[in-house]
Design a protein around this motif. Sequence first.
Motif, PDB file in Angstrom:
ATOM      1  N   PHE A   1       0.834  -1.210   0.000  1.00 43.82           N
ATOM      2  CA  PHE A   1       0.000   0.000   0.000  1.00 43.82           C
ATOM      3  C   PHE A   1       0.868   1.260   0.000  1.00 43.82           C
ATOM      4  CE2 PHE A   1      -2.648   3.143   2.409  1.00 43.82           C
ATOM      5  CZ  PHE A   1      -3.649   3.290   1.470  1.00 43.82           C
ATOM      6  N   LYS A   2       2.019   1.190   0.650  1.00 40.13           N
ATOM      7  CA  LYS A   2       2.894   2.366   0.708  1.00 40.13           C
ATOM      8  C   LYS A   2       3.337   2.785  -0.689  1.00 40.13           C
ATOM      9  CE  LYS A   2       4.794   1.552   5.340  1.00 40.13           C
ATOM     10  NZ  LYS A   2       4.638   0.114   5.628  1.00 40.13           N
ATOM     11  N   GLY A   3       3.584   1.807  -1.542  1.00 39.99           N
ATOM     12  CA  GLY A   3       4.073   2.121  -2.877  1.00 39.99           C
ATOM     13  C   GLY A   3       3.005   2.122  -3.957  1.00 39.99           C
ATOM     14  N   MET A   4       1.881   1.455  -3.717  1.00 42.52           N
ATOM     15  CA  MET A   4       0.891   1.312  -4.789  1.00 42.52           C
ATOM     16  C   MET A   4      -0.468   1.899  -4.418  1.00 42.52           C
ATOM     17  SD  MET A   4       1.816  -2.395  -6.405  1.00 42.52           S
ATOM     18  CE  MET A   4       2.709  -3.306  -5.174  1.00 42.52           C
ATOM     19  N   ARG A   5      -0.468   2.716  -3.390  1.00 43.26           N
ATOM     20  CA  ARG A   5      -1.707   3.353  -2.938  1.00 43.26           C
ATOM     21  C   ARG A   5      -2.416   4.093  -4.055  1.00 43.26           C
ATOM     22  NH1 ARG A   5      -3.639   7.937  -2.823  1.00 43.26           N
ATOM     23  NH2 ARG A   5      -1.786   8.521  -4.004  1.00 43.26           N
ATOM     24  N   ASN A   6      -1.651   4.634  -5.014  1.00 45.54           N
ATOM     25  CA  ASN A   6      -2.288   5.465  -6.036  1.00 45.54           C
ATOM     26  C   ASN A   6      -3.254   4.689  -6.933  1.00 45.54           C
ATOM     27  OD1 ASN A   6      -0.502   4.103  -7.668  1.00 45.54           O
ATOM     28  ND2 ASN A   6       0.848   5.858  -8.002  1.00 45.54           N
TER      29      ASN A   6
END
Lengths: 116, 371
Positions: free
Chosen positions: B269-274
């Motif tokens: 989620f930190k890297g792919m939240r977008n």
Amino acid sequence: MMKHDAVGVGEVEIGDCKILKIGGRSIGIYYDGEKYFAIRNVCPHEQAELCKGKITGTTLPSKPHEYIYGMDGEVLVCPWHGWEFNINDGKCIGDPKYKVKTYEVSIENNRIMVQM
Amino acid sequence: MDVSAKKSKSSLKQGLIDCDFHQTLKSFDDLKPYMPRVWWPRLSEPEATLPITIFKPVPLSRRDASPGNGLPPGSDPEYAKVDALDRYNISKAVLTGSLLTVSAHNNPDYAAAVASAFNDYTLDHWIPTDDRFLASILVATQDPILAAKEIDRLGSHPKVVQVICTVSSREPFGQRRFYPIYEACVRNNLVLALHGGGEGDGINPPISAVGTPTTNFERHNILAIHHMSQLNSIVCEGVFETFPTLKVVFVEGGLAWVPHLMWRMDKNFKGMRNEVPWLKKKPSEYIIEHCRFTTQPIEEPNNEELIQMFRMMRAEKTVMFATDYPHWDNDTPTFVLNKLPEDLRRRVAYENAAELYQLNSKPLVKEGGPL
């Protein structure tokens, strides 16, 4: 804290991020056409060279299955795991408890000065 | 009474809720009074109702739990009460039924008719026999609109506490075509239970992500991949943002996969939240708030590791006890709960389920002393 003479104004192009050694630290200087930003070139996650990532926008908070693009030119994306950082305050958008160090920038005599 | 039953009596004074207690039919003919005549001939045809892919060397239901006279285990409420509720001092048992795998059937109308008839059978033949029984509404997921109608038909029954279907499906449950089911659950203030079963059967995708395993052993080892897939989908698609009061129970998937998935989801989620801007908090926070997991079939590492695993998944909020009676791989209360420290045991045995099913206003312990 002291001001470091980083680079000449004309040497950082719009949309470019120039990586320099300043005060013994690797720092990325980014110019969005209006303002300069100085960002530590180390991702707080696994210490990748963060400033080699792209500067872009992202999706803003929305309802399920709604896509709103925003923050264009304000998001630095780490080239390793895709962590997004707000270049204005250095906070990780996916988890604001993580933060990359940002520095104050001023222009003096056509030189970009970084406070650190 | 066996020794394990005596031990459960002393250690579970606050009561015990069994979140997976299977009732079944004496025969498919039991459904006929509740089904349109047009479907009757199918009921008596072998494998015309429940498609099955893999041979199970140990039969699904325990031979020793048969009420006698050749009747299937779990088909006689009077026998089941003595054999399980009384023996293990179970205060409430959530009936999770049988025929769940009608959701793997190729005919959505037949599947819906079977589920509906089974629900009527349960409410007529099981629920009135003992106050300890709570009901689930079985739905077939091929047609979510029909499923929602069934939930609305029976959702206000005072003994109905949840909707149930198999965890296996043709498409991930986070996708929008299933939303009528969630709307109906919320509208009727019912929990949704996703129960193991139907993996690789009928219209469903293969048992594993790489095809069909050779043995039931191989199948059973990885059943939780279906629970993982559905939990992942439901959270990522923002189902809990769209339906903020929805609660989902993952039944018969075991537990140890939950910390693994929570960690991976939070990391990514930190890297792919977008890609999922509708998620307003970490995936694990949605899981802890909205999802519950039943113990059976409990993993069996040493006790220290087991307790660590319970702590890792916030079991004091997320885990609920289940026997899976009278199925072959059932767990007894003492086998699971005696491994836990008192604070966890109380939450897992009773309090988490009582809160989820909103049973707190009703006394769960018989008058005259602890069960």
